[in-house]
Design a protein around this motif. Structure first.
Motif, mmCIF file in Angstrom:
data_model
loop_
_atom_site.group_PDB
_atom_site.id
_atom_site.type_symbol
_atom_site.label_atom_id
_atom_site.label_comp_id
_atom_site.label_asym_id
_atom_site.label_seq_id
_atom_site.Cartn_x
_atom_site.Cartn_y
_atom_site.Cartn_z
ATOM 1 N N MET A 152 0.810 -1.175 0.000
ATOM 2 C CA MET A 152 0.000 0.000 0.000
ATOM 3 C C MET A 152 0.873 1.266 0.000
ATOM 4 O O MET A 152 0.575 2.221 -0.705
ATOM 5 N N LEU A 153 1.958 1.248 0.764
ATOM 6 C CA LEU A 153 2.845 2.408 0.811
ATOM 7 C C LEU A 153 3.503 2.649 -0.539
ATOM 8 O O LEU A 153 3.654 3.799 -0.967
ATOM 9 N N MET A 154 3.892 1.585 -1.224
ATOM 10 C CA MET A 154 4.524 1.735 -2.534
ATOM 11 C C MET A 154 3.539 2.302 -3.546
ATOM 12 O O MET A 154 3.895 3.132 -4.376
ATOM 13 N N ALA A 158 3.129 5.995 -2.869
ATOM 14 C CA ALA A 158 4.311 6.721 -3.342
ATOM 15 C C ALA A 158 4.280 6.848 -4.866
ATOM 16 O O ALA A 158 4.589 7.911 -5.417
ATOM 17 N N ASN A 159 3.899 5.777 -5.547
ATOM 18 C CA ASN A 159 3.794 5.798 -7.004
ATOM 19 C C ASN A 159 2.759 6.834 -7.452
ATOM 20 O O ASN A 159 3.015 7.617 -8.373
ATOM 21 N N ALA A 160 1.626 6.865 -6.804
ATOM 22 C CA ALA A 160 0.575 7.829 -7.159
ATOM 23 C C ALA A 160 1.060 9.261 -6.951
ATOM 24 O O ALA A 160 0.782 10.145 -7.776
ATOM 25 N N GLN A 161 1.785 9.507 -5.876
ATOM 26 C CA GLN A 161 2.310 10.848 -5.608
ATOM 27 C C GLN A 161 3.316 11.266 -6.679
ATOM 28 O O GLN A 161 3.282 12.394 -7.169
ATOM 29 N N VAL A 162 4.194 10.358 -7.061
ATOM 30 C CA VAL A 162 5.181 10.655 -8.109
ATOM 31 C C VAL A 162 4.463 10.944 -9.426
ATOM 32 O O VAL A 162 4.794 11.904 -10.130
ATOM 33 N N GLN A 163 3.464 10.126 -9.779
ATOM 34 C CA GLN A 163 2.717 10.349 -11.019
ATOM 35 C C GLN A 163 2.052 11.722 -11.014
ATOM 36 O O GLN A 163 2.099 12.452 -12.008
ATOM 37 N N PRO A 187 -0.116 10.541 -20.497
ATOM 38 C CA PRO A 187 -0.691 10.812 -19.174
ATOM 39 C C PRO A 187 -1.515 9.637 -18.648
ATOM 40 O O PRO A 187 -2.141 8.917 -19.408
ATOM 41 N N TRP A 188 -1.451 9.462 -17.362
ATOM 42 C CA TRP A 188 -2.244 8.434 -16.675
ATOM 43 C C TRP A 188 -3.376 9.116 -15.921
ATOM 44 O O TRP A 188 -3.188 10.175 -15.323
ATOM 45 N N THR A 189 -4.528 8.499 -15.923
ATOM 46 C CA THR A 189 -5.613 8.974 -15.072
ATOM 47 C C THR A 189 -5.267 8.571 -13.649
ATOM 48 O O THR A 189 -5.116 7.380 -13.350
ATOM 49 N N LEU A 190 -5.115 9.556 -12.784
ATOM 50 C CA LEU A 190 -4.698 9.291 -11.414
ATOM 51 C C LEU A 190 -5.858 8.813 -10.559
ATOM 52 O O LEU A 190 -5.728 7.872 -9.794
ATOM 53 N N ASP A 191 -6.982 9.479 -10.667
ATOM 54 C CA ASP A 191 -8.221 9.042 -10.022
ATOM 55 C C ASP A 191 -9.356 9.856 -10.631
ATOM 56 O O ASP A 191 -9.128 10.724 -11.476
ATOM 57 N N SER A 192 -10.576 9.603 -10.195
ATOM 58 C CA SER A 192 -11.726 10.275 -10.804
ATOM 59 C C SER A 192 -11.788 11.761 -10.441
ATOM 60 O O SER A 192 -12.379 12.553 -11.166
#
Length: 109
Positions: free
Chosen positions: A1-3, A6-11, A23-28
């Motif tokens: 979960m932590l990884m 961290a990946n989402a924050q970097v993206q 670009p990646w959709t990060l969330d809605s």
């Protein structure tokens, strides 16, 4: 979960500082930030390519693997996975990477 966090924050940060052609959709709520930029001009050039280790995306690349085999591939310390992971990476690159993604500053003369 932590990884994954961290990946989402970097993206989020990398896409917010660039005009990524991948670009990646990060969330809605955030979306892919393609219409947003933190600075007046892009601060950097950023591309992200990924080959998800999931059955369906792998099948789309031509790898019909069992759930247990896909799970085993996620163990990045298992040296016996390296040949198949390389094959998956090469197939994903064929699908995703485009020479147009790279500006001329990356050309080697």
């Amino acid at each position: 979960m932590l990884m994954e966090d961290a990946n989402a924050q970097v993206q989020l940060l990398m896409q917010y500082l660039s005009r990524s052609l991948t670009p990646w959709t990060l969330d809605s709520e955030v979306g892919d930030l393609s219409g947003d930029l933190l600075t007046p001009e892009p601060a950097l050039s950023y591309l992200r390519y990924n080959a998800p280790l999931e059955r369906e995306p792998l099948a789309e690349l031509g790898f019909d693997l069992s759930s247990s085999r896909v799970q085993a591939l996620r163990n990045m310390t298992a040296h016996n996975n390296s040949a198949q992971l390389l094959a998956i990476g090469l197939a994903a690159a064929q699908e995703s990477v485009s020479i147009e993604h790279f500006p001329s500053c990356f050309d080697i003369s």
